[in-house]
Design a protein around this motif. Structure first.
Motif, PDB file in Angstrom:
ATOM      1  N   ALA A 127     -33.557 -17.189  -4.735  1.00  0.00           N
ATOM      2  CA  ALA A 127     -33.617 -17.725  -6.094  1.00  0.00           C
ATOM      3  C   ALA A 127     -35.050 -18.081  -6.489  1.00  0.00           C
ATOM      4  CB  ALA A 127     -32.730 -18.962  -6.191  1.00  0.00           C
ATOM      5  N   HIS A 139     -23.104  -6.844 -14.612  1.00  0.00           N
ATOM      6  CA  HIS A 139     -24.089  -7.414 -13.682  1.00  0.00           C
ATOM      7  C   HIS A 139     -25.246  -6.446 -13.408  1.00  0.00           C
ATOM      8  CE1 HIS A 139     -22.017 -11.157 -12.912  1.00  0.00           C
ATOM      9  NE2 HIS A 139     -20.880 -10.478 -12.928  1.00  0.00           N
ATOM     10  N   ASN A 173     -28.910 -16.737 -19.955  1.00  0.00           N
ATOM     11  CA  ASN A 173     -28.690 -18.153 -19.642  1.00  0.00           C
ATOM     12  C   ASN A 173     -28.411 -18.972 -20.913  1.00  0.00           C
ATOM     13  OD1 ASN A 173     -31.233 -17.729 -20.605  1.00  0.00           O
ATOM     14  ND2 ASN A 173     -32.186 -19.328 -19.389  1.00  0.00           N
ATOM     15  N   ARG A 217     -16.461 -14.851  -9.667  1.00  0.00           N
ATOM     16  CA  ARG A 217     -17.357 -13.707  -9.556  1.00  0.00           C
ATOM     17  C   ARG A 217     -16.874 -12.521 -10.394  1.00  0.00           C
ATOM     18  NH1 ARG A 217     -17.482  -9.804  -5.289  1.00  0.00           N
ATOM     19  NH2 ARG A 217     -19.533  -8.870  -4.988  1.00  0.00           N
ATOM     20  N   GLU A 239     -29.141  -7.215 -14.168  1.00  0.00           N
ATOM     21  CA  GLU A 239     -30.093  -7.085 -13.072  1.00  0.00           C
ATOM     22  C   GLU A 239     -31.287  -6.231 -13.513  1.00  0.00           C
ATOM     23  OE1 GLU A 239     -30.256  -8.466 -10.126  1.00  0.00           O
ATOM     24  OE2 GLU A 239     -31.993  -7.315  -9.438  1.00  0.00           O
ATOM     25  N   ARG A 268     -28.649  -9.834  -8.308  1.00  0.00           N
ATOM     26  CA  ARG A 268     -28.744 -11.251  -7.934  1.00  0.00           C
ATOM     27  C   ARG A 268     -27.496 -12.012  -8.371  1.00  0.00           C
ATOM     28  NH1 ARG A 268     -34.299 -11.432 -10.721  1.00  0.00           N
ATOM     29  NH2 ARG A 268     -34.027  -9.224 -10.313  1.00  0.00           N
ATOM     30  N   SER A 269     -26.793 -11.520  -9.401  1.00  0.00           N
ATOM     31  CA  SER A 269     -25.663 -12.304  -9.885  1.00  0.00           C
ATOM     32  C   SER A 269     -24.331 -11.865  -9.285  1.00  0.00           C
ATOM     33  CB  SER A 269     -25.587 -12.216 -11.410  1.00  0.00           C
ATOM     34  OG  SER A 269     -25.555 -10.867 -11.827  1.00  0.00           O
ATOM     35  N   TYR A 270     -24.268 -10.676  -8.705  1.00  0.00           N
ATOM     36  CA  TYR A 270     -22.969 -10.183  -8.236  1.00  0.00           C
ATOM     37  C   TYR A 270     -23.016  -9.686  -6.803  1.00  0.00           C
ATOM     38  CZ  TYR A 270     -18.494  -7.664  -8.488  1.00  0.00           C
ATOM     39  OH  TYR A 270     -17.217  -7.232  -8.278  1.00  0.00           O
ATOM     40  N   ALA A 272     -23.047 -15.820 -19.119  1.00  0.00           N
ATOM     41  CA  ALA A 272     -22.790 -15.254 -17.786  1.00  0.00           C
ATOM     42  C   ALA A 272     -22.406 -16.362 -16.806  1.00  0.00           C
ATOM     43  CB  ALA A 272     -24.024 -14.508 -17.291  1.00  0.00           C
ATOM     44  N   PRO A 273     -21.154 -16.841 -16.880  1.00  0.00           N
ATOM     45  CA  PRO A 273     -20.747 -17.904 -15.958  1.00  0.00           C
ATOM     46  C   PRO A 273     -20.904 -17.423 -14.514  1.00  0.00           C
ATOM     47  CG  PRO A 273     -19.020 -17.427 -17.572  1.00  0.00           C
ATOM     48  CD  PRO A 273     -20.048 -16.349 -17.699  1.00  0.00           C
ATOM     49  N   GLU A 274     -21.312 -18.337 -13.617  1.00  0.00           N
ATOM     50  CA  GLU A 274     -21.526 -17.921 -12.238  1.00  0.00           C
ATOM     51  C   GLU A 274     -20.215 -17.697 -11.495  1.00  0.00           C
ATOM     52  OE1 GLU A 274     -24.304 -20.493 -10.306  1.00  0.00           O
ATOM     53  OE2 GLU A 274     -25.800 -20.027 -11.850  1.00  0.00           O
ATOM     54  N   GLN A 275     -19.193 -18.384 -11.922  1.00  0.00           N
ATOM     55  CA  GLN A 275     -17.899 -18.283 -11.250  1.00  0.00           C
ATOM     56  C   GLN A 275     -16.798 -18.112 -12.281  1.00  0.00           C
ATOM     57  OE1 GLN A 275     -17.251 -18.138  -8.083  1.00  0.00           O
ATOM     58  NE2 GLN A 275     -19.369 -18.418  -7.427  1.00  0.00           N
TER      59      GLN A 275
END
Ligand code: CTP
Ligand code: MG
Length: 843
Positions: free
Chosen positions: A364, A806, A687, A758, A810, A447-449, A753-756
């Motif tokens: 990160a 994703h 974000n 997935r 990216e 990085r996100s998935y 883009a919620p992190e969860q």
């Protein structure tokens, strides 16, 4: 060994409490540590055997204890082991575990008089063994106590009396590497290598004020040197004097480089080979006098392997550092930070082989480093090498953080000859796109998935599509994901309905979604640059100020139309003040362009109009004939009724597609409905929530209402009356019979883009009942057809939507970070590759 009224304990350590039974270990642990930080052997004995004194369970108890300890250390949690640990063997396992996780092993020894322990033991009912055991344990401890440091404990604290134990304070101190509190802004400076004049010039260019050897930074800023201050260049002593002053006054931080460390060893009297300019450095230091030399030695001895800055978002290390080593402390962390990922092997030029850790980096934090000279710094996965080989005649480079701006000054001369030309190491961008590599089946890491698998065939198909039909690939930095329809409706009369969209996001744990009107047009991406200069600089194109392309990377308009639309769009951005507001000179918009017939004219003529015309002609003739027969008394009433219904369905079908057909004469009639402001200089706006996007984009519609339109939308708090209101809105939007009939709506998590979870869908579409006639045929609403359509399978479409989403983000992140083109296009092509496998086009 120190006796301590105060123990300065590193915030991340593996602490061994050492002492015979009844020494007071468990009592001490309870006083100074959280219950969850303390792993006691008794507790684990009880866990595995129900008996905390069971010696027979020792092996299992320790195995479980060390397993848990390992997990805690992996997560960066201080951990205390409460076991007697009086034997070297038992302690070795603790040291090994600490090293395996790159944390500091610390021993706190309770070595109290035997009489004290025996008195305590006599009082205890929970220790059914004789006091002789304590004697043996104490003897074992005292025999080996002096060797603890040698065993590998980086700190050894010994408490010898009950008073000492009583009085001791434990203070948790940050690791030396932890400078998270320093938030910047920073000016990170690459390998100086004795280039004193260039360093002064660079500092001045960065706005530092230099007076003799005293340097004052611009207010609030701090310089950070990536190490390798010395050797090769003409004046290592001068560089050291300047940097030591800066570090001393707080104007700068400096991490250790391999050349600095080697100089430190030479100054410490160790035998080192004086290669790579070290000899000259030593001579300069001799000339500068013994006092200065001593100061240099002390300075170098104090250099830390790396720093973690800005709340953990920035790491500076001479040769870089993978995520697992950041903020950790061990021999191998230091070795990596100074020398890189080396295993001692050499290449054909006799240079150490360094594995390319940056290509694998998924951390990160941004990692800024030097060590390997490159012709131009380039971002690779949030890492950047800013050693531009000043001593080799390149330049001295600084990275302004968080601005991410590179500032450099050219070398005044070439002071040393590199073993290999710099450009040869500057591989990625110069190498261009490696087709043979790209068409191999394999994963693209996001990085996100995480990894996204793409098969060779899909990859080849993507290259074919973009290569043959696409716009200049330098514009094509992003392709949008496909969108899955909502789960098939439970209501008899509908194939799609908002209820399922709300239920889906509710079940995924979301509380708010946004419903956006779905424009019936064609998807378009718009790259807008403020000037031709900005386009050249940022996109590397030789002409033009932007590009409008479709979701498969083709030009949206013919060139003269595009030029016209682009110039008006750019003027709207200027009038809306978005260049200033976003501090950028380029933008990427995601939009729908109307009318639909603009791109779909052929489809409409060949498919929809043909079906409409032929169907209505045939059915009205059939109706007439049947009416005739009916009036003559033939038994055709049922057939007549059904044929009339079919005719009505066809009329509704024709109305549906006609609603979206509009002949336009020129580009001035084009309408752009933007809904995502995807990226601008330095930022991917995933974000920001959708209200931010729609709010900024509304300014474009206000600036030029002719060209831009607003996307109607509403926020729905799930599980409230909002749902019913939005459903009514949807019904109204999509009601049939006229030129205003909407296609439907798109439901998205309010957060872009919620992190969860997935696999969350980034959006689902809920199309209108009438609109779906265009898709599924005029008569799809007849119960027998609806019944069959209910079985449509959404799984593949959904899986594709998530992956494409994703991958797209990216690629954009990589572009924004300045990654090499091939790393951006890997993602863009990846989206196309996923599109190449056939899925029911009606979904
Ligand atoms: N005790 C005490 N005064 C102290 C510390 C401990 O009276 N300053 C007592 C405790 O109340 C306990 C006994 O001494 O009854 C042993 O202390 P403990 O912390 O349990 O010792 P440990 O070293 O953990 O012993 P063991 O190895 O047997 O677990
Ligand atoms: Mg105990």
């Amino acid at each position: 060994m120190p006796t301590a009224p105060q123990i300065n304990l590193p915030e991340l350590a593996l602490v061994a409490l050492v002492g015979a039974s009844s020494a007071g270990k468990s009592t001490f642990a309870a006083q100074h540590f959280l219950p969850s930080e303390v792993l006691s052997s008794d507790f684990f004995r009880a866990l595995v055997s129900d008996d905390e004194n069971s010696l027979e369970a020792t092996q299992d108890a320790f195995d479980s204890l060390f397993f848990v300890a390992g997990k805690r250390l992996e997560r960066g949690k201080l951990t205390v082991i409460d076991a007697t640990s009086v034997k070297p063997d038992a302690r070795r396992r603790i040291v090994d575990l600490a090293r395996a996780h790159d944390v500091l092993p610390v021993a706190i020894v309770l070595d109290l008089p035997r009489s004290v322990l025996e008195a305590r033991h006599a009082e205890r009912l929970d220790r059914p063994f004789s006091a002789a055991v304590i004697g043996k344990q104490m003897a074992e401890l005292r025999r080996t106590l002096r060797g603890l440091q040698k065993e590998g404990f980086r700190q050894v604290w010994v408490l010898r009396t009950p008073e000492e134990v009583q009085d001791v304070q434990i203070r948790r101190v940050p690791l030396y590497t932890n400078k998270k509190d320093m938030r910047g802004p920073f000016d990170i400076i690459g390998d100086v290598h004795g280039c004193h004049a260039e360093l002064r010039e660079l500092l001045q260019k960065l706005g530092y004020h230099i007076n003799g050897d005293q340097v004052t930074p611009p207010v609030g800023r701090t310089a950070v040197f990536v190490g390798d201050l010395v050797d090769r260049g003409p004046d290592s002593a001068g560089v050291l004097r300047l940097v030591m002053n800066m570090v001393g006054s707080g104007a700068a931080l400096c991490v250790a480089g391999n050349h600095d460390e080697k100089l430190g060893r030479a100054l410490g009297g160790k035998a080192v080979k004086a290669l790579h300019g070290l000899e000259a450095t030593l001579q300069q230091l001799d000339a500068a006098g013994a006092d200065f030399k001593a100061e240099v030695r002390e300075f170098i001895d104090g250099l830390i392997s790396h720093y973690v800055l800005d709340g953990g978002q920035l790491v500076v290390a001479h040769a870089g550092l993978p995520e697992r080593y950041q903020g950790r402390s061990s021999g191998r962390v230091r070795s990596f930070a100074l020398y890189g990922d080396v295993d001692g092997s050499k290449d054909e030029l006799g240079l150490p082989v360094r594995r390319d850790w940056a290509a694998e980096y998924r951390g990160a934090a941004h990692v800024v480093y030097g060590h390997t000279p490159v012709a131009t710094p380039r971002w690779v996965n949030k890492t950047i090498d800013i050693d531009t080989g000043c001593a080799f005649g390149g330049s001295l480079t600084a990275l302004r953080y968080p601005e991410m701006e590179l500032v450099s000054v050219p070398a005044h001369a070439q002071y040393a000859v590199p073993a290999r030309p710099l450009s040869a190491e500057d591989a990625p961008a110069e190498r261009g796109f490696d087709l043979a590599q790209f068409v191999q089946t394999g994963r693209i890491n996001t990085r996100s998935y995480g990894g996204i698998l793409l098969k060779g065939g899909e990859r080849a198909a993507a290259i074919e599509t973009l290569g043959r039909h696409g716009v200049d690939p330098r514009w094509c930095i992003y392709l949008p994901p496909t969108m899955s329809p909502v789960e098939t409706s439970a209501q008899a009369d509908f194939l799609e309905h908002p209820a399922e969209a709300f239920a889906y996001y509710r079940n995924q744990g979301l509380t708010q979604v946004v419903c956006e009107e779905k424009h019936m047009g064609s998807r378009a991406l718009l790259v807008l640059c403020r000037t031709e200069e900005a386009a050249r600089r940022r996109f590397g194109v030789s002409e033009g100020t932007g590009c409008i392309y479709t979701r498969t990377g083709r030009a949206f308009f013919q060139p003269d139309w595009e030029k016209d639309v682009l110039s008006r769009a750019r003027a709207a951005v200027t009038a809306a003040g978005l260049w200033e507001e976003l501090q950028t000179d380029w933008l990427l918009l995601d939009a729908e362009i109307l009318p639909w017939s603009l791109k779909a004219a052929e489809l409409i003529k060949a498919q929809y109009a043909a079906v409409g015309a032929a169907g209505i002609a045939a059915l009205s003739a059939a109706v007439q004939t049947l009416e005739h027969a009916n009036s003559r008394g033939l038994e055709v009433a049922d057939l007549l009724a059904r044929t009339r219904e079919r005719e009505q369905d066809l009329v509704a079908y024709r109305e549906a597609y006609r609603a979206y057909v509009r002949r336009i004469e020129g580009p001035s009639e084009v309408k752009i409905m933007p809904f995502h402001l995807l990226a601008s200089e330095g930022a991917v706006h995933s974000n920001q929530d959708h209200l931010w996007h729609l709010g900024l984009l509304a300014k474009l519609a206000e600036a030029d209402p002719q060209l831009f339109g607003k996307t109607a939308h509403r926020v729905v708090t799930l599980g409230t009356a909002d749902e019913a209101e939005a459903t009514a809105w949807w019904a109204e939007l999509t009601a049939g019979g006229g030129p205003t009939m909407g296609e439907g709506m798109v439901v998205k998590p309010l957060v872009f883009a919620p992190e969860q979870p997935r696999n969350l869908q980034p959006a689902v579409k809920v199309r209108g009942r009438e609109y779906l006639r265009i898709i599924y045929g005029p008569e799809y609403t007849r119960p027998e057809y609806l019944q069959r359509l209910r079985a449509r399978a959404l799984g593949a479409k959904r899986a594709r939507a998530v992956r494409e989403f994703h991958l797209g983000l990216e690629g954009l992140s990589r572009f924004v970070e300045g990654a090499a083109w091939e790393r951006v296009h890997e993602c863009v092509l990846g989206v196309l590759a996923l599109e190449s496998e056939p899925i029911d086009a009606r979904l």
